[in-house]
Design a protein around this motif. Structure first.
Motif, PDB file in Angstrom:
ATOM      1  N   ARG A 429     -13.148   6.396 -31.653  1.00  0.00           N
ATOM      2  CA  ARG A 429     -11.710   5.823 -30.359  1.00  0.00           C
ATOM      3  C   ARG A 429     -10.507   5.398 -30.790  1.00  0.00           C
ATOM      4  O   ARG A 429      -9.781   5.142 -30.256  1.00  0.00           O
ATOM      5  N   LEU A 430     -10.324   3.932 -31.910  1.00  0.00           N
ATOM      6  CA  LEU A 430      -9.740   3.388 -31.513  1.00  0.00           C
ATOM      7  C   LEU A 430      -8.389   4.230 -32.764  1.00  0.00           C
ATOM      8  O   LEU A 430      -6.870   3.864 -32.068  1.00  0.00           O
ATOM      9  N   LEU A 431      -9.172   4.607 -33.472  1.00  0.00           N
ATOM     10  CA  LEU A 431      -8.306   5.687 -34.629  1.00  0.00           C
ATOM     11  C   LEU A 431      -7.235   6.988 -33.573  1.00  0.00           C
ATOM     12  O   LEU A 431      -7.503   8.133 -34.289  1.00  0.00           O
ATOM     13  N   GLN A 432      -8.196   7.228 -32.522  1.00  0.00           N
ATOM     14  CA  GLN A 432      -7.631   8.359 -31.791  1.00  0.00           C
ATOM     15  C   GLN A 432      -8.578  10.151 -32.961  1.00  0.00           C
ATOM     16  O   GLN A 432      -8.012  10.973 -32.694  1.00  0.00           O
ATOM     17  N   LYS A 433      -9.416   9.333 -33.129  1.00  0.00           N
ATOM     18  CA  LYS A 433     -10.183  10.933 -33.725  1.00  0.00           C
ATOM     19  C   LYS A 433     -11.427  11.187 -32.960  1.00  0.00           C
ATOM     20  O   LYS A 433     -12.089  12.407 -33.204  1.00  0.00           O
ATOM     21  N   ARG A 452     -17.740  -7.282 -26.522  1.00  0.00           N
ATOM     22  CA  ARG A 452     -17.879  -8.268 -27.820  1.00  0.00           C
ATOM     23  C   ARG A 452     -16.885  -8.775 -28.474  1.00  0.00           C
ATOM     24  O   ARG A 452     -16.943  -9.953 -28.932  1.00  0.00           O
ATOM     25  N   VAL A 453     -16.478  -7.952 -28.781  1.00  0.00           N
ATOM     26  CA  VAL A 453     -15.153  -7.972 -29.578  1.00  0.00           C
ATOM     27  C   VAL A 453     -14.172  -9.495 -28.884  1.00  0.00           C
ATOM     28  O   VAL A 453     -13.919  -9.783 -29.227  1.00  0.00           O
ATOM     29  N   LYS A 454     -14.071  -8.575 -27.473  1.00  0.00           N
ATOM     30  CA  LYS A 454     -13.136 -10.386 -26.645  1.00  0.00           C
ATOM     31  C   LYS A 454     -13.694 -11.602 -26.370  1.00  0.00           C
ATOM     32  O   LYS A 454     -13.408 -12.201 -26.482  1.00  0.00           O
ATOM     33  N   ALA A 455     -15.725 -11.164 -26.254  1.00  0.00           N
ATOM     34  CA  ALA A 455     -15.683 -12.514 -25.934  1.00  0.00           C
ATOM     35  C   ALA A 455     -16.143 -13.231 -27.449  1.00  0.00           C
ATOM     36  O   ALA A 455     -15.698 -14.252 -27.053  1.00  0.00           O
ATOM     37  N   ASP A 456     -16.488 -12.492 -28.949  1.00  0.00           N
ATOM     38  CA  ASP A 456     -16.286 -13.609 -29.998  1.00  0.00           C
ATOM     39  C   ASP A 456     -14.746 -13.602 -30.335  1.00  0.00           C
ATOM     40  O   ASP A 456     -14.517 -15.135 -30.671  1.00  0.00           O
ATOM     41  N   GLU A 466      -9.391  -7.928 -34.327  1.00  0.00           N
ATOM     42  CA  GLU A 466      -9.926  -7.278 -34.418  1.00  0.00           C
ATOM     43  C   GLU A 466      -9.435  -7.208 -33.035  1.00  0.00           C
ATOM     44  O   GLU A 466      -9.424  -5.557 -31.934  1.00  0.00           O
ATOM     45  N   ILE A 467      -8.953  -8.634 -32.625  1.00  0.00           N
ATOM     46  CA  ILE A 467      -7.929  -7.921 -30.742  1.00  0.00           C
ATOM     47  C   ILE A 467      -6.332  -7.286 -30.923  1.00  0.00           C
ATOM     48  O   ILE A 467      -6.013  -6.877 -30.179  1.00  0.00           O
ATOM     49  N   GLN A 468      -6.176  -7.337 -32.174  1.00  0.00           N
ATOM     50  CA  GLN A 468      -4.823  -6.534 -32.734  1.00  0.00           C
ATOM     51  C   GLN A 468      -5.171  -4.576 -32.690  1.00  0.00           C
ATOM     52  O   GLN A 468      -4.172  -3.816 -31.983  1.00  0.00           O
ATOM     53  N   LYS A 469      -6.278  -4.923 -33.126  1.00  0.00           N
ATOM     54  CA  LYS A 469      -6.877  -3.610 -33.768  1.00  0.00           C
ATOM     55  C   LYS A 469      -6.261  -2.629 -31.640  1.00  0.00           C
ATOM     56  O   LYS A 469      -6.359  -1.244 -31.191  1.00  0.00           O
ATOM     57  N   LEU A 470      -7.385  -3.683 -30.916  1.00  0.00           N
ATOM     58  CA  LEU A 470      -6.941  -2.897 -29.613  1.00  0.00           C
ATOM     59  C   LEU A 470      -5.397  -2.682 -29.351  1.00  0.00           C
ATOM     60  O   LEU A 470      -5.449  -1.243 -28.807  1.00  0.00           O
TER      61      LEU A 470
END
Length: 680
Positions: A429-433, A452-456, A466-470
């Protein structure tokens, strides 16, 4: 030139000076037609001189990529070894790389020395690599290798990612804090105190003294490591001395405390107990040299630690060490956790300390804790349920060990499988595949991991990337929409600069997890290295029976300390070694009562090794049956079938020595082949 290698243009004079001519792009993946990445090139000039020389020769003969693949393979072996010397898994990964890229390369992975031969022995490089527990790096380097084998990244990108991982670029700030000193000092007292209670029948006061000893032991290791050189050889004996002195002084002036709990809880960090299990696993798999060497080396290391603590106790109590040891054991080593509600919380706190020692990512602690708790609880409950039935043998401990290790493997593999599926969905989903965005399950998985990424990130236990990947996802989504717009001139999705680093980190992070990275801490707690330490302490402080010392029965039934002659009288060395192996691998000698030896009711390495083998064999059989069942019912995607085959091979390499056709080739070719080439 090697017939298996494609011809390449002449190389420039800049070879080996950090100027790589080309970078092979990913092969056969669905992102090739759409995603344009920069031509990332690895700087060969950063390699050691001997690797540069071999690389130069290989590149001139077989091509640049072949030389880089050799460099990558060797670095993978070295770093996997450094992250924790698991030779079976490392050999399996190297064999997969060799088979995928047709490398003419062999290796010899010892306990400390590594040998690499390439180009049919034309070049041979040696390394002497120390190792320590490092679940994070073990997982990262494993994933990089799998990504390269699958064709998701190029060899240049793989080498660059290895370099970045080594520099901590792909490690969270919290992980960097616990990875090395001085931040690592916070883990020592936590583990020492909780181990003293949960494993060694200590009380709360013993836990407090063990925490002080653990902190001092950490400072000792920190100081001697900073000094470096030969000073590192003094770490074990110095840690033992300081632990013995502190524990002895407390007992001398306060007159209470379980010395064995304090000593063993503190030294638990330094025992390397998993080496016994892994050593036996290697022996069973046929890797006799590393298995036996590992077994003996850790036994001697444990003796040095135990002797150092005993000498420290002697200095503290001014000669009455044996009296103090037996008195404290008899009066104050009753234990406080059995049957109490806080047994599991104490064990989980101990497990947190172990995960810190193993440098597992904090964001994955919950996975490690589940594996540790499942294995421990099955072992504990099985042993308690059977111990009243088996009063004169050790079948209860053997059964509980096999059950605990098997369940640990099954839980680790199950959690890994679920995690692998979830991460692939999230990465796609992140890489639009992801072409199935209408799937409720995939949307739920993506939303869960995103939250979970945001909570961590809010509590700062994961990587900033991990946030930059969003944010990267939004950019790729916008470009993807433009790509599908007939009125737009965009023909490819372009990823540049920091976004490319995020893209590659996502690709590598979507690979299957290294199961041993989350299983090893559980095995570490199932077979404490202090098991053998109890033998050594029994030799140093022989039990007193009928008013006389040195009354422990020897293998021949006579009275003496089990190991009193092992380090002294040469005529008894062989006899005592045999007795030691019998006691360590299977059970105590039949002439010795069940409860006479300090560890007669403790975990034995052989049964744990069998449990690991049973667990991995069950998982491998399940993967095999599932793959063939699906293949018979419906047509399986070729790429998924290949991944399934690789996964089964990897699982096999977790507990067996995967052979190579080069190990034992036929000395005489088939008759038809020989006749067909007779005239050549």
């Amino acid at each position: 030139m090697d017939a298996a290698a494609p011809a390449t243009p002449p190389l420039s004079d800049d070879l080996g000076k950090g100027k790589i001519r080309r970078s092979t792009r990913p092969r056969g993946r669905d992102d090739i037609p759409l995603v344009l990445l920069s031509d990332r090139r690895f700087d060969v000039g950063t390699l050691p001189k001997d690797m540069q020389r071999v690389y130069r020769q290989l590149a001139e003969k077989h091509g640049d990529e072949y030389g880089l693949l050799f460099v990558f393979t060797m670095r993978t072996a070295v770093e996997l070894h450094r992250a924790w010397n698991m030779t079976l898994l490392t050999s399996n990964v190297l064999q997969q790389i060799k088979d995928e890229f047709d490398l003419h390369m062999t290796w010899d992975l010892g306990v400390f020395r590594l040998k690499f031969r390439v180009d049919d022995g034309a070049h041979e490089l040696h390394r002497k690599v120390p190792y320590d527990y490092d679940s994070e790096y073990q997982d990262i380097y494993y994933r990089i290798a799998i990504a390269l084998i699958r064709g998701d990244i190029s060899v240049d990108e793989a080498l660059l990612y290895q370099t970045e991982a080594k520099h901590g670029i792909h490690t969270a700030g919290s992980g960097l804090f616990l990875r090395d000193f001085p931040g690592r000092l916070v883990v020592y007292p936590l583990q020492a105190s909780m181990c003293a209670i949960i494993f060694f029948n200590g009380g709360w006061i013993d836990a407090a003294i063990a925490a002080i000893c653990g902190l001092v032991a950490g400072f000792v290791e920190y100081t001697l490591s900073c000094v470096g050189g030969q000073a590192k050889m003094l770490i074990d004996v110095t840690v033992g001395l300081t632990t013995g002195i502190i524990g002895g002084l407390w007992y001398k002036f306060q007159g209470q405390g379980c010395l064995s709990a304090i000593f063993l809880g503190t030294l638990y960090w330094f025992f390397y107990g998993t080496a016994f299990v892994i050593g036996l696993l290697e022996i069973i798999a046929g890797e006799l040299e590393t298995g036996v060497t590992r077994f003996v080396a850790v036994s001697v290391k444990t003796f040095v630690l135990s002797l150092g603590a005993s000498l420290g106790l002697m200095l503290a109590v001014k000669g009455g060490a044996s009296i103090a040891w037996h008195e404290s054991t008899e009066l104050y080593c009753g234990g406080i956790v059995n049957g109490q509600w806080y047994r599991i919380p104490v064990y989980l706190l101990c497990s947190v300390g172990v995960l810190g020692q193993f440098r597992l990512q904090i964001s994955r602690y919950w996975v490690g804790l589940l594996v540790q708790l499942a294995a421990y609880e099955i072992q504990y409950q099985t042993n308690n349920g059977l111990q009243e039935t088996f009063l004169i043998d050790h079948l209860d401990t053997a059964t509980s060990n096999i059950a605990g290790a098997t369940v640990g493997v099954l839980v680790a593999c199950a959690l890994s499988w679920v995690g692998n599926k979830f991460r692939k969905i999230y990465a796609a989903r992140l890489l639009q595949k992801d072409q199935t965005k209408d799937s409720c399950f995939r949307n739920l998985v993506y939303s869960f991991i995103r939250c979970r990424v945001k909570a961590d990130s809010a509590i700062r236990i994961n990587r900033r990337s991990e946030i930059q990947k969003l944010q990267l996802e939004k950019k790729l989504k916008r470009q993807h929409e433009e790509l599908n717009d007939p009125s737009s001139s965009r023909s490819r999705i372009e990823v540049e600069g920091e976004d490319e680093d995020l893209y590659l980190e996502t690709v590598v992070g979507s690979q299957d997890i290294n199961i041993w990275s989350i299983l090893m801490p559980a095995v570490y707690q199932l077979v404490p290295g202090s098991v053998i330490a109890k033998f050594w302490f029994a030799a140093i402080f022989p039990p007193v029976q009928d008013g006389t010392e040195n009354s422990e029965q020897k293998p021949d039934g006579t009275q003496d300390s089990v190991f009193s002659n092992l380090m002294g009288k040469k005529q008894f060395i062989f006899q005592n070694i045999i007795f030691f192996l019998q006691s360590m691998l299977i059970t105590s000698h039949t002439t010795i009562a069940r409860n006479n030896l300090p560890m007669s009711n403790k975990v034995i390495s052989a049964s744990l090794s069998l449990g690991l083998i049973f667990g991995f064999a069950l998982v491998q059989d399940f993967i095999y049956a599932r793959r063939h069942l699906l293949g018979s019912c419906c047509e399986e995607d070729p790429e998924k079938a290949l991944d399934g085959k690789r996964r089964q091979t990897t699982i096999s390499g977790m507990y067996t020595s995967v052979g190579s056709p080069d190990d034992d080739p036929p000395s005489i070719r088939h008759e038809s082949v020989k006749n067909g080439n007779k005239d050549e």
